[in-house]
Design a protein around this motif. Structure first.
Motif, PDB file in Angstrom:
ATOM      1  N   CYS A 645       0.666  -1.058  -0.114  1.00  0.00           N
ATOM      2  CA  CYS A 645      -0.063  -0.034  -0.233  1.00  0.00           C
ATOM      3  C   CYS A 645       0.952   1.328  -0.124  1.00  0.00           C
ATOM      4  O   CYS A 645       0.639   2.342  -0.648  1.00  0.00           O
ATOM      5  CB  CYS A 645      -0.989   0.050   1.205  1.00  0.00           C
ATOM      6  N   VAL A 646       2.214   1.246   0.573  1.00  0.00           N
ATOM      7  CA  VAL A 646       2.940   2.438   0.817  1.00  0.00           C
ATOM      8  C   VAL A 646       3.689   2.582  -0.841  1.00  0.00           C
ATOM      9  O   VAL A 646       3.600   3.614  -1.254  1.00  0.00           O
ATOM     10  CB  VAL A 646       3.806   2.188   1.915  1.00  0.00           C
ATOM     11  N   ARG A 647       3.878   1.503  -1.515  1.00  0.00           N
ATOM     12  CA  ARG A 647       4.472   1.646  -2.717  1.00  0.00           C
ATOM     13  C   ARG A 647       3.292   2.260  -3.717  1.00  0.00           C
ATOM     14  O   ARG A 647       3.772   2.895  -4.770  1.00  0.00           O
ATOM     15  CB  ARG A 647       4.870   0.161  -3.153  1.00  0.00           C
ATOM     16  N   CYS A 648       2.116   2.178  -3.587  1.00  0.00           N
ATOM     17  CA  CYS A 648       1.013   2.654  -4.112  1.00  0.00           C
ATOM     18  C   CYS A 648       0.412   3.918  -3.884  1.00  0.00           C
ATOM     19  O   CYS A 648      -0.424   4.482  -4.601  1.00  0.00           O
ATOM     20  CB  CYS A 648      -0.221   1.586  -4.455  1.00  0.00           C
ATOM     21  N   CYS A 649       0.976   4.348  -2.642  1.00  0.00           N
ATOM     22  CA  CYS A 649       0.298   5.643  -2.145  1.00  0.00           C
ATOM     23  C   CYS A 649       0.535   6.849  -3.015  1.00  0.00           C
ATOM     24  O   CYS A 649       1.542   7.014  -3.815  1.00  0.00           O
ATOM     25  CB  CYS A 649       0.802   5.854  -0.711  1.00  0.00           C
ATOM     26  N   PRO A 650      -0.524   7.739  -3.006  1.00  0.00           N
ATOM     27  CA  PRO A 650      -0.461   8.939  -3.792  1.00  0.00           C
ATOM     28  C   PRO A 650       0.380   9.959  -3.305  1.00  0.00           C
ATOM     29  O   PRO A 650       0.693   9.810  -1.983  1.00  0.00           O
ATOM     30  CB  PRO A 650      -2.102   9.221  -4.122  1.00  0.00           C
ATOM     31  N   ALA A 651       0.653  11.045  -3.991  1.00  0.00           N
ATOM     32  CA  ALA A 651       1.515  12.068  -3.688  1.00  0.00           C
ATOM     33  C   ALA A 651       0.788  12.751  -2.299  1.00  0.00           C
ATOM     34  O   ALA A 651      -0.244  12.745  -2.100  1.00  0.00           O
ATOM     35  CB  ALA A 651       1.732  13.302  -4.565  1.00  0.00           C
ATOM     36  N   GLY A 652       1.717  13.040  -1.179  1.00  0.00           N
ATOM     37  CA  GLY A 652       1.119  13.616  -0.128  1.00  0.00           C
ATOM     38  C   GLY A 652       0.729  12.798   0.934  1.00  0.00           C
ATOM     39  O   GLY A 652       0.142  13.166   2.096  1.00  0.00           O
ATOM     40  N   GLN A 653       1.048  11.549   0.841  1.00  0.00           N
ATOM     41  CA  GLN A 653       0.414  10.390   1.708  1.00  0.00           C
ATOM     42  C   GLN A 653       1.380  10.764   2.769  1.00  0.00           C
ATOM     43  O   GLN A 653       2.677  10.746   3.104  1.00  0.00           O
ATOM     44  CB  GLN A 653       0.506   9.193   1.232  1.00  0.00           C
ATOM     45  N   ALA A 654       0.819  10.165   4.249  1.00  0.00           N
ATOM     46  CA  ALA A 654       1.561  10.107   5.563  1.00  0.00           C
ATOM     47  C   ALA A 654       1.196   8.937   6.086  1.00  0.00           C
ATOM     48  O   ALA A 654       0.215   8.228   5.997  1.00  0.00           O
ATOM     49  CB  ALA A 654       1.254  11.362   6.454  1.00  0.00           C
ATOM     50  N   LEU A 655       2.511   8.414   6.626  1.00  0.00           N
ATOM     51  CA  LEU A 655       2.424   6.857   7.295  1.00  0.00           C
ATOM     52  C   LEU A 655       2.754   7.258   8.814  1.00  0.00           C
ATOM     53  O   LEU A 655       3.945   7.853   9.052  1.00  0.00           O
ATOM     54  CB  LEU A 655       3.225   6.128   6.554  1.00  0.00           C
ATOM     55  N   ARG A 656       1.991   6.794   9.891  1.00  0.00           N
ATOM     56  CA  ARG A 656       2.413   7.057  11.070  1.00  0.00           C
ATOM     57  C   ARG A 656       2.396   5.861  12.085  1.00  0.00           C
ATOM     58  O   ARG A 656       1.222   5.165  12.034  1.00  0.00           O
ATOM     59  CB  ARG A 656       1.428   8.289  11.557  1.00  0.00           C
ATOM     60  N   LEU A 657       3.359   5.208  12.463  1.00  0.00           N
ATOM     61  CA  LEU A 657       3.565   4.065  13.109  1.00  0.00           C
ATOM     62  C   LEU A 657       3.768   4.277  14.580  1.00  0.00           C
ATOM     63  O   LEU A 657       4.783   5.015  14.956  1.00  0.00           O
ATOM     64  CB  LEU A 657       4.643   3.217  12.719  1.00  0.00           C
ATOM     65  N   VAL A 658       2.821   4.004  15.583  1.00  0.00           N
ATOM     66  CA  VAL A 658       3.109   4.241  17.119  1.00  0.00           C
ATOM     67  C   VAL A 658       3.073   3.077  17.684  1.00  0.00           C
ATOM     68  O   VAL A 658       2.133   2.119  17.646  1.00  0.00           O
ATOM     69  CB  VAL A 658       1.922   5.286  17.362  1.00  0.00           C
ATOM     70  N   SER A 659       4.021   2.762  18.532  1.00  0.00           N
ATOM     71  CA  SER A 659       4.069   1.468  19.191  1.00  0.00           C
ATOM     72  C   SER A 659       3.805   0.115  18.453  1.00  0.00           C
ATOM     73  O   SER A 659       3.230  -0.736  18.661  1.00  0.00           O
ATOM     74  CB  SER A 659       3.252   1.582  20.498  1.00  0.00           C
ATOM     75  N   ILE A 660       4.787   0.248  17.430  1.00  0.00           N
ATOM     76  CA  ILE A 660       4.609  -0.940  16.571  1.00  0.00           C
ATOM     77  C   ILE A 660       5.645  -2.137  16.947  1.00  0.00           C
ATOM     78  O   ILE A 660       6.709  -1.784  16.897  1.00  0.00           O
ATOM     79  CB  ILE A 660       4.823  -0.419  15.012  1.00  0.00           C
ATOM     80  N   GLY A 661       5.072  -3.225  16.683  1.00  0.00           N
ATOM     81  CA  GLY A 661       5.995  -4.261  16.865  1.00  0.00           C
ATOM     82  C   GLY A 661       5.935  -5.309  15.589  1.00  0.00           C
ATOM     83  O   GLY A 661       5.259  -5.331  15.005  1.00  0.00           O
ATOM     84  N   LEU A 662       7.253  -6.048  15.444  1.00  0.00           N
ATOM     85  CA  LEU A 662       7.147  -6.962  14.311  1.00  0.00           C
ATOM     86  C   LEU A 662       7.647  -8.376  14.667  1.00  0.00           C
ATOM     87  O   LEU A 662       8.389  -8.407  15.720  1.00  0.00           O
ATOM     88  CB  LEU A 662       8.176  -6.393  13.321  1.00  0.00           C
ATOM     89  N   VAL A 663       7.104  -9.267  14.217  1.00  0.00           N
ATOM     90  CA  VAL A 663       7.312 -10.721  14.518  1.00  0.00           C
ATOM     91  C   VAL A 663       8.713 -10.879  13.790  1.00  0.00           C
ATOM     92  O   VAL A 663       8.962 -10.428  12.624  1.00  0.00           O
ATOM     93  CB  VAL A 663       6.577 -11.661  13.890  1.00  0.00           C
ATOM     94  N   ALA A 664       9.788 -11.453  14.344  1.00  0.00           N
ATOM     95  CA  ALA A 664      11.477 -11.584  14.296  1.00  0.00           C
ATOM     96  C   ALA A 664      11.201 -12.671  13.176  1.00  0.00           C
ATOM     97  O   ALA A 664      10.290 -13.502  13.011  1.00  0.00           O
ATOM     98  CB  ALA A 664      12.080 -11.959  15.393  1.00  0.00           C
ATOM     99  N   ALA A 665      12.023 -12.327  12.224  1.00  0.00           N
ATOM    100  CA  ALA A 665      12.130 -13.462  10.935  1.00  0.00           C
ATOM    101  C   ALA A 665      12.389 -14.536  11.506  1.00  0.00           C
ATOM    102  O   ALA A 665      13.354 -14.799  12.294  1.00  0.00           O
ATOM    103  CB  ALA A 665      13.006 -12.559   9.781  1.00  0.00           C
ATOM    104  N   GLN A 666      11.970 -15.580  10.617  1.00  0.00           N
ATOM    105  CA  GLN A 666      12.280 -16.946  11.124  1.00  0.00           C
ATOM    106  C   GLN A 666      13.529 -17.525  10.077  1.00  0.00           C
ATOM    107  O   GLN A 666      14.145 -18.214  10.887  1.00  0.00           O
ATOM    108  CB  GLN A 666      11.177 -18.033  10.685  1.00  0.00           C
TER     109      GLN A 666
END
Length: 869
Positions: A645-666
């Motif tokens: 979705c970020v790759r396709c986002c239009p001009a002027g798009q904002a992304l905000r990630l708050v207290s985000i966690g990621l599953v560690a790669a296997q």
């Protein structure tokens, strides 16, 4: 005669066991007690009948045991004997008989569960042993999930990770916490097809074998929620328990008398509707006849048997709604297949090593399709399609890379292999879609023969291919019901119905808007149907529908869905909780207490991802100027969806990630740095290990990516993440604003990010940094201002700036190479010396705006300047 013989043969072991218990109890009686027992037994009536006195007058203990069992039957005889002993004032023997009877029934019930659940049906209706069918999946407890809550693998060893779903892991589900408290409710959550139901059945089977919860659970009951919700009439919890017992003579009152020794497995609890009227309030009495929703609601809310244990399975999309009504639940996530599991599954499925290797290699090279195979059911579908393509010598590249496309190809393959084609298949398929749609909208998964006759589906080709037949014992006769071979197929066909409704006789009525309006939060029972609907909207899927089924799809459905997404408007905004002066630790504690839902539903991004149509996604995201996710732990598939979705986002798009966690790669492999891979460099691969955030960083560098603002708040940013993010900052085509707020950064990590910002091609104009400590890196950041022509706004609100650092900053600000136009120091404590030095800079550079409440003539900040802080 055969049925009577079978009944007698099943009754004899029970009668023998009852006689043994009765004889043991009666032999403990004195002659006087035995005499009183005989006299009291003469008055013991069941259904108006009692044993004639002539048979009792001279009977000894053995004769009495025989007479009781023969006259009343095994279980009623034990009840009669116990009550008679109490009336004969031999209460100790009565209590012992009661306890012995319960102990005997425990053993008998376990044997019954073993017989009932030793085998499970495959999707081809073939029964196999559960131990052979069950595949050990990855399961992570909520504790492990929280420990992984970082944008990358932790630098320190973690005490717990996702574990194999074996007996040891199942035993840990109800383990005590650090304070010694044992959870009474455990929630197993995960996407459709991940294997939650199979895991729940394996837990029941392992308990019956004696591997689980020994000395803790006497009886375990499996409650299929959807099936119980669809039952007509009312039944009590006691009735539901009796339904699972080997006979109606179970000592249900004794069973319910010790609720702390009971385990209820509620499978598919996300199907349970929320009570909307007082009449639908949860049931509180286990003997009260009520609707399935009230009984199950009583168990879930602990209004019914509050000390009993619950194991609840639910789809991940509905877990938040469900958990709000649970009492202190302990949650665990079913994560499906690991990478090694996927390979094992392929070789086990194909058996032929050459075909298994070819299919596995193809899927492994298709990164997205390979990612989808963490769901066992999707893996089965992919293998089924690939096997047919290999057998027919077809090109494997036909297999697409979204769940929707895989399901569509599977259905087409099934129809093709069955020789089903022509206009009549189109008609039957439309009717099947209508049946699925009615069921999904009405929360109905079981269909009667009348339902099939009404739609002229009974005996049809599609019925035999996609519906399974099941016989249920009824009051007067056996009831025949039909179900889709998997619930997800019902949801897929329901979505397909909206694509086939145009201009077709007998097509289902109702618009796609009504479906979307029913579940605006994308968190209810229509989630998967909606996701499939989005997946069918792409031009490629529409061509597939026309090719496979000969059906033309109208474009207006896509426009209706697009208008609905655009009508969502701006996502929820976060409350202003990071005012200057509040330390990062305090802010983190506040967030933990509030634990709000994500601002942007991740499910909406999944829906957009399913389309795989960049132009459509770009138009849809245009109405959502900010994508914001808070307190979400992203799996690798989640990150793939967000990155697309970020790759396709239009001009002027904002992304905000708050207290985000990621599953560690296997699997951790050394990779080339992001920039070098983008440039096709063959440089040495002696780099830092790639971070889990790498796909998002790659998406930001795409030529079509219009992302202009990125904010990372209250996230842990290991050096691997900083490395990837730094390299992305150098080449991101549209990123002009970066916010790093209260993140846990190392000195090395912050320096990496600053190097990216100082890169000549970096387009970042506004930088917001809020952190405590790291004075050396902050000095490095200030020094970067001399060589960063793009950076015009720097916000250091909330940072600690000692006098030497302020003195150095003032010197840099007056350097000819510094292009900074605005410096914000809100909530920064400054000494008098620092204020004087900054005032001097303002005098020397009148075009430079320095925002601090204690500096003279400080102009007001631009409107909305600190809105995200």
């Amino acid at each position: 005669m055969e049925e009577a013989g079978a009944f007698c043969s099943s009754l004899e072991p029970r009668a023998a066991a009852a006689r043994e218990l009765l004889l043991a109890a009666l032999e403990d009686l004195s002659q006087e007690q035995l005499k009183r027992f005989r006299h009291k037994l003469r008055d013991a009536r069941v259904d108006g009948r009692s044993i004639p006195w002539g048979r009792l007058e001279r009977a000894d203990a053995m004769d009495l045991a025989e007479q009781l069992t023969h006259f009343y039957g095994p279980e009623p005889a034990l009840d009669v004997a116990r009550k008679t002993l109490k009336r004969a004032d031999v209460r100790d023997v009565a209590a012992r008989l009661k306890a012995q009877r319960l102990q005997q029934y425990k053993k008998r019930y376990r044997e019954h569960v073993l017989r009932q659940h030793a085998k499970v049906k495959e999707r081809n209706a073939r029964s196999v042993k559960i131990n052979k069918r069950f595949t050990k999946l990855l399961i992570a407890s909520e504790t492990a999930a929280l420990e992984e809550e970082a944008l990358g693998p932790a630098e320190e060893p973690e005490p717990e990770r996702a574990r194999r779903s074996d007996t040891h892991t199942f035993n840990r589900l109800f383990r005590r916490d650090e304070e010694g408290r044992r959870p009474l409710t455990v929630v197993l959550q995960g996407p459709a097809g991940i294997g939650k139901t199979m895991a729940a059945k394996k837990i029941l089977y392992d308990w019956a074998v004696g591997k689980l919860y020994q000395g803790q659970v006497d009886f375990a009951f499996f409650m299929p929620c959807r099936e119980l919700l669809e039952r007509s009439g009312t039944r009590s919890l006691a009735d539901l328990i009796l339904d699972q017992c080997p006979d109606r003579g179970a000592p249900v009152r004794q069973i319910l008398a010790q609720p702390q020794r009971l385990l209820f497995i509620l499978d598919g609890a996300d199907e349970l509707p929320a009570p909307v009227t007082p009449e639908a309030a949860p049931c509180t009495d286990p003997f009260e006849a009520a609707s399935g929703a009230r009984v199950l609601g009583g168990l879930l809310s602990k209004a019914l048997l509050p000390s009993a244990r619950l194991l609840v399975t639910t789809r991940a999309a509905a877990s938040g709604r469900l958990r709000g009504g649970l009492c202190s639940p302990q949650c665990a996530e079913v994560r499906g297949f690991s990478d090694k599991d996927k390979k094992k599954y392929f070789y086990k499925f194909f058996q032929d090593e050459w075909r298994a290797e070819r299919a596995y290699r193809f899927v492994k090279e298709n990164e997205t399709l390979y990612g989808l195979c963490f769901v066992p059911f999707v893996c089965w579908i992919v293998c089924t399609v690939l096997r047919q393509q290999l057998e027919l010598g077809q090109d494997l590249s036909r297999t697409s890379k979204t769940t929707t496309s895989v399901y569509l190809l599977f259905i087409a393959s099934v129809l093709s292999s069955a020789g089903a084609d022509g206009p009549w298949v189109q008609r039957e398929l439309r009717k099947l879609c209508l049946l699925a749609r009615e069921g999904v909208l009405q929360r109905k998964a079981q269909f009667t023969e009348k339902d099939l006759e009404r739609l002229e589906l009974r005996g049809s080709k599609v019925q035999t291919l996609f519906l399974s037949k099941k016989e249920l014992p009824g009051v007067l006769e056996t009831e025949v019901i039909y179900q889709f071979i998997d619930q997800s197929f019902q949801e897929f066909f329901a979505a397909l119905s909206y694509m086939l409704e145009e201009g077709a006789p007998g097509a289902p009525t109702g618009s796609v808007q009504s479906l979307l309006r029913t579940d605006t939060e994308l968190s209810g029972h229509l989630v998967l149907t909606t996701r499939f609907l989005f997946g069918l909207l792409s031009a490629e899927r529409m061509r597939d529908i026309e090719h496979y089924f000969g059906c033309v799809v109208s474009e207006h459905v896509k426009e209706d869905v697009l208008r609905w997404v655009q009508g969502q408007g701006c996502p929820k905004t976060a409350p202003e909780r990071m005012e200057g002066g509040k330390g990062s630790e305090d802010a983190e504690e506040t967030e933990e207490e509030e634990a709000e839902e994500p601002y942007m539903p991740l499910e909406l991004l999944y829906c957009l991802y399913e389309t795989q149509e960049d132009a459509f996604v770009r138009r849809a995201l245009h109405s959502l100027p900010e994508l914001a996710l808070e307190r979400v732990r992203l799996s690798r598939m989640d990150l793939e969806v967000l990155s697309y979705c970020v790759r396709c986002c239009p001009a002027g798009q904002a992304l905000r990630l708050v207290s985000i966690g990621l599953v560690a790669a296997q699997e951790k492999k050394k990779k080339k740095s992001l920039v070098k891979r983008l440039q096709g460099s063959r440089a040495s691969t002696k780099q830092l290990l790639g971070s889990p955030l790498r796909p998002l960083c790659e998406a930001m560098t795409g030529k079509q990516c219009g992302l202009s603002s990125l904010t990372l708040s209250h996230c842990k940013l290991p050096d691997t993440v900083c490395q990837d993010l730094s390299e992305a900052l150098r080449v991101a085509p549209a990123l002009t604003e970066l916010g790093l707020l209260h993140n846990r950064l190392s000195e090395v990590g912050l320096r990496m990010l600053i190097e990216g910002l100082a890169w000549p091609q970096c387009r970042v104009q506004t930088l917001r940094v809020q952190l405590s400590g790291l004075l050396g890196a902050l000095q490095y950041l200030v020094g970067m201002l001399r060589q960063s022509p793009a950076l015009t706004t720097l916000d250091l609100s909330g940072c600690q700036l000692p006098d030497p650092l302020v003195t150095y900053m003032c010197a840099v600000l007056q350097h000819p190479g510094c292009s900074l136009q605005t410096l914000s120091l809100a909530s920064v404590e400054l000494s008098e010396q620092a204020k004087q030095e900054l005032q001097a800079v303002k005098t020397a550079k009148p075009d430079l705006v320095i925002l601090h409440p204690e500096l003279d003539s400080a102009p007001k900040p631009p409107r909305g300047f600190n809105s995200v802080l």
